[in-house]
Design a protein around this motif. Structure first.
Motif, PDB file in Angstrom:
ATOM      1  N   GLY A  11      23.981  49.774  44.260  1.00  0.00           N
ATOM      2  CA  GLY A  11      24.713  48.508  44.312  1.00  0.00           C
ATOM      3  C   GLY A  11      26.200  48.697  44.075  1.00  0.00           C
ATOM      4  N   GLU A  12      26.547  49.573  43.142  1.00  0.00           N
ATOM      5  CA  GLU A  12      27.951  49.851  42.866  1.00  0.00           C
ATOM      6  C   GLU A  12      28.611  50.532  44.062  1.00  0.00           C
ATOM      7  OE1 GLU A  12      27.336  50.396  38.030  1.00  0.00           O
ATOM      8  OE2 GLU A  12      27.522  52.166  39.298  1.00  0.00           O
ATOM      9  N   MET A  13      27.869  51.409  44.748  1.00  0.00           N
ATOM     10  CA  MET A  13      28.406  52.075  45.936  1.00  0.00           C
ATOM     11  C   MET A  13      28.724  51.063  47.028  1.00  0.00           C
ATOM     12  SD  MET A  13      29.188  55.238  46.067  1.00  0.00           S
ATOM     13  CE  MET A  13      29.327  55.378  47.838  1.00  0.00           C
ATOM     14  N   GLU A  14      27.860  50.061  47.182  1.00  0.00           N
ATOM     15  CA  GLU A  14      28.111  49.033  48.195  1.00  0.00           C
ATOM     16  C   GLU A  14      29.421  48.302  47.893  1.00  0.00           C
ATOM     17  OE1 GLU A  14      24.561  46.665  48.095  1.00  0.00           O
ATOM     18  OE2 GLU A  14      23.439  48.076  49.341  1.00  0.00           O
ATOM     19  N   ILE A  15      29.650  48.013  46.627  1.00  0.00           N
ATOM     20  CA  ILE A  15      30.893  47.338  46.222  1.00  0.00           C
ATOM     21  C   ILE A  15      32.090  48.252  46.447  1.00  0.00           C
ATOM     22  CG2 ILE A  15      32.171  46.475  44.209  1.00  0.00           C
ATOM     23  CD1 ILE A  15      29.394  45.329  43.259  1.00  0.00           C
ATOM     24  N   LEU A  16      31.966  49.516  46.070  1.00  0.00           N
ATOM     25  CA  LEU A  16      33.060  50.465  46.288  1.00  0.00           C
ATOM     26  C   LEU A  16      33.396  50.580  47.770  1.00  0.00           C
ATOM     27  CD1 LEU A  16      32.196  53.268  43.714  1.00  0.00           C
ATOM     28  CD2 LEU A  16      34.212  51.774  43.683  1.00  0.00           C
ATOM     29  N   GLN A  17      32.375  50.568  48.630  1.00  0.00           N
ATOM     30  CA  GLN A  17      32.616  50.644  50.077  1.00  0.00           C
ATOM     31  C   GLN A  17      33.497  49.469  50.531  1.00  0.00           C
ATOM     32  OE1 GLN A  17      31.795  52.968  52.281  1.00  0.00           O
ATOM     33  NE2 GLN A  17      30.279  54.181  51.205  1.00  0.00           N
ATOM     34  N   VAL A  18      33.206  48.282  50.022  1.00  0.00           N
ATOM     35  CA  VAL A  18      33.996  47.102  50.375  1.00  0.00           C
ATOM     36  C   VAL A  18      35.425  47.263  49.866  1.00  0.00           C
ATOM     37  CG1 VAL A  18      34.286  44.612  50.028  1.00  0.00           C
ATOM     38  CG2 VAL A  18      32.008  45.556  50.453  1.00  0.00           C
ATOM     39  N   LEU A  19      35.574  47.719  48.621  1.00  0.00           N
ATOM     40  CA  LEU A  19      36.916  47.877  48.050  1.00  0.00           C
ATOM     41  C   LEU A  19      37.706  48.969  48.772  1.00  0.00           C
ATOM     42  CD1 LEU A  19      36.156  47.441  44.241  1.00  0.00           C
ATOM     43  CD2 LEU A  19      37.271  45.811  45.783  1.00  0.00           C
ATOM     44  N   TRP A  20      37.049  50.047  49.175  1.00  0.00           N
ATOM     45  CA  TRP A  20      37.752  51.089  49.937  1.00  0.00           C
ATOM     46  C   TRP A  20      38.220  50.547  51.276  1.00  0.00           C
ATOM     47  CZ3 TRP A  20      33.206  54.738  48.529  1.00  0.00           C
ATOM     48  CH2 TRP A  20      33.455  55.345  47.294  1.00  0.00           C
ATOM     49  N   GLN A  21      37.421  49.682  51.875  1.00  0.00           N
ATOM     50  CA  GLN A  21      37.783  49.110  53.175  1.00  0.00           C
ATOM     51  C   GLN A  21      38.905  48.082  53.036  1.00  0.00           C
ATOM     52  OE1 GLN A  21      34.657  46.833  55.009  1.00  0.00           O
ATOM     53  NE2 GLN A  21      35.713  46.684  56.951  1.00  0.00           N
ATOM     54  N   LYS A  22      38.804  47.213  52.045  1.00  0.00           N
ATOM     55  CA  LYS A  22      39.758  46.114  51.894  1.00  0.00           C
ATOM     56  C   LYS A  22      40.992  46.486  51.084  1.00  0.00           C
ATOM     57  CE  LYS A  22      36.651  42.160  52.304  1.00  0.00           C
ATOM     58  NZ  LYS A  22      37.368  41.434  53.329  1.00  0.00           N
ATOM     59  N   GLY A  23      40.873  47.456  50.200  1.00  0.00           N
ATOM     60  CA  GLY A  23      41.980  47.795  49.298  1.00  0.00           C
ATOM     61  C   GLY A  23      41.856  46.991  48.011  1.00  0.00           C
ATOM     62  N   ASN A  24      42.269  45.754  48.042  1.00  0.00           N
ATOM     63  CA  ASN A  24      42.141  44.842  46.904  1.00  0.00           C
ATOM     64  C   ASN A  24      41.260  43.670  47.311  1.00  0.00           C
ATOM     65  OD1 ASN A  24      44.064  46.383  45.499  1.00  0.00           O
ATOM     66  ND2 ASN A  24      45.735  45.169  46.314  1.00  0.00           N
ATOM     67  N   ALA A  25      40.452  43.181  46.360  1.00  0.00           N
ATOM     68  CA  ALA A  25      39.586  42.051  46.703  1.00  0.00           C
ATOM     69  C   ALA A  25      39.134  41.319  45.446  1.00  0.00           C
ATOM     70  CB  ALA A  25      38.368  42.527  47.490  1.00  0.00           C
ATOM     71  N   THR A  26      38.862  40.045  45.615  1.00  0.00           N
ATOM     72  CA  THR A  26      38.274  39.246  44.540  1.00  0.00           C
ATOM     73  C   THR A  26      36.763  39.450  44.563  1.00  0.00           C
ATOM     74  OG1 THR A  26      37.922  37.320  45.940  1.00  0.00           O
ATOM     75  CG2 THR A  26      40.064  37.467  44.825  1.00  0.00           C
ATOM     76  N   VAL A  27      36.107  38.988  43.509  1.00  0.00           N
ATOM     77  CA  VAL A  27      34.639  39.062  43.470  1.00  0.00           C
ATOM     78  C   VAL A  27      34.063  38.279  44.645  1.00  0.00           C
ATOM     79  CG1 VAL A  27      32.572  38.498  42.136  1.00  0.00           C
ATOM     80  CG2 VAL A  27      34.610  39.347  40.960  1.00  0.00           C
ATOM     81  N   ARG A  28      34.609  37.122  44.924  1.00  0.00           N
ATOM     82  CA  ARG A  28      34.124  36.284  46.022  1.00  0.00           C
ATOM     83  C   ARG A  28      34.236  37.025  47.357  1.00  0.00           C
ATOM     84  NH1 ARG A  28      30.994  32.548  45.952  1.00  0.00           N
ATOM     85  NH2 ARG A  28      32.036  31.580  44.206  1.00  0.00           N
ATOM     86  N   GLU A  29      35.382  37.681  47.589  1.00  0.00           N
ATOM     87  CA  GLU A  29      35.573  38.414  48.845  1.00  0.00           C
ATOM     88  C   GLU A  29      34.575  39.563  48.974  1.00  0.00           C
ATOM     89  OE1 GLU A  29      40.369  37.702  49.476  1.00  0.00           O
ATOM     90  OE2 GLU A  29      39.688  39.352  48.206  1.00  0.00           O
ATOM     91  N   ALA A  70      39.574  49.785  43.794  1.00  0.00           N
ATOM     92  CA  ALA A  70      38.871  51.029  43.447  1.00  0.00           C
ATOM     93  C   ALA A  70      39.861  52.031  42.853  1.00  0.00           C
ATOM     94  CB  ALA A  70      38.206  51.627  44.675  1.00  0.00           C
ATOM     95  N   LEU A  71      39.469  52.666  41.751  1.00  0.00           N
ATOM     96  CA  LEU A  71      40.273  53.719  41.146  1.00  0.00           C
ATOM     97  C   LEU A  71      39.797  55.099  41.575  1.00  0.00           C
ATOM     98  CD1 LEU A  71      40.774  52.460  37.480  1.00  0.00           C
ATOM     99  CD2 LEU A  71      42.459  52.536  39.324  1.00  0.00           C
ATOM    100  N   VAL A  72      38.545  55.199  41.983  1.00  0.00           N
ATOM    101  CA  VAL A  72      38.003  56.468  42.444  1.00  0.00           C
ATOM    102  C   VAL A  72      38.186  56.529  43.959  1.00  0.00           C
ATOM    103  CG1 VAL A  72      36.359  56.765  40.575  1.00  0.00           C
ATOM    104  CG2 VAL A  72      35.660  55.506  42.591  1.00  0.00           C
ATOM    105  N   SER A  73      38.553  57.699  44.459  1.00  0.00           N
ATOM    106  CA  SER A  73      38.772  57.815  45.902  1.00  0.00           C
ATOM    107  C   SER A  73      37.437  57.949  46.622  1.00  0.00           C
ATOM    108  CB  SER A  73      39.666  59.011  46.213  1.00  0.00           C
ATOM    109  OG  SER A  73      38.936  60.214  46.147  1.00  0.00           O
ATOM    110  N   GLN A  74      37.424  57.464  47.836  1.00  0.00           N
ATOM    111  CA  GLN A  74      36.218  57.549  48.649  1.00  0.00           C
ATOM    112  C   GLN A  74      35.863  59.011  48.897  1.00  0.00           C
ATOM    113  OE1 GLN A  74      36.431  55.334  52.316  1.00  0.00           O
ATOM    114  NE2 GLN A  74      34.328  55.754  52.846  1.00  0.00           N
TER     115      GLN A  74
END
Length: 123
Positions: A11-29, A70-74
């Motif tokens: 589940g955390e990986m799925e969130i990281l994937q979104v953050l790596w794609q978007k850069g910055n995002a809210t929980v809603r996004e 994300a603070l960790v790089s993809q």
């Protein structure tokens, strides 16, 4: 954060994937990008809070709506997880991992060309 500590759950990986794609995002996004019908907003929020506690994402609290990044790089995360998988699942054999991956998933012609170029560069 050191490579040794990168241990995101599925589940955390799925969130990281979104953050790596978007850069910055809210929980809603992030929640909307995940488009999970079986998971609620509060689940996404909790997972993002856990990622923050683990030091894998940062949270900007300067606005009412918190912004996560994300603070960790993809690349580092992928390398660490693949290395762990090779060691734990394939008994240290990268070749077995590649054969299994290509045997279970169809690769496009472009992907096969890219793989061939990479293998040629290793010679």
């Amino acid at each position: 954060m050191s490579n040794q500590n990168i241990k995101p759950t599925e589940g955390e990986m799925e969130i990281l994937q979104v953050l790596w794609q978007k850069g910055n995002a809210t929980v809603r996004e992030v929640h909307e990008a995940l488009n999970k019908k079986d998971s609620g907003y509060t689940t996404t929020l909790k997972l993002m809070q856990i990622l923050h506690e683990k030091g894998m994402v940062e949270r900007d609290t300067n606005q009412k709506t918190h912004i996560y990044k994300a603070l960790v790089s993809q690349d580092k995360t992928e390398k660490q997880l693949v290395t762990k998988m090779i060691d734990n699942v394939f008994n240290g054999s990268a070749a077995r991992l590649v054969m299994q991956a290509l045997g279970n998933h169809s690769a496009s012609a472009d992907e096969i060309d890219e793989i061939k170029k990479y293998l040629d560069s290793l010679k």
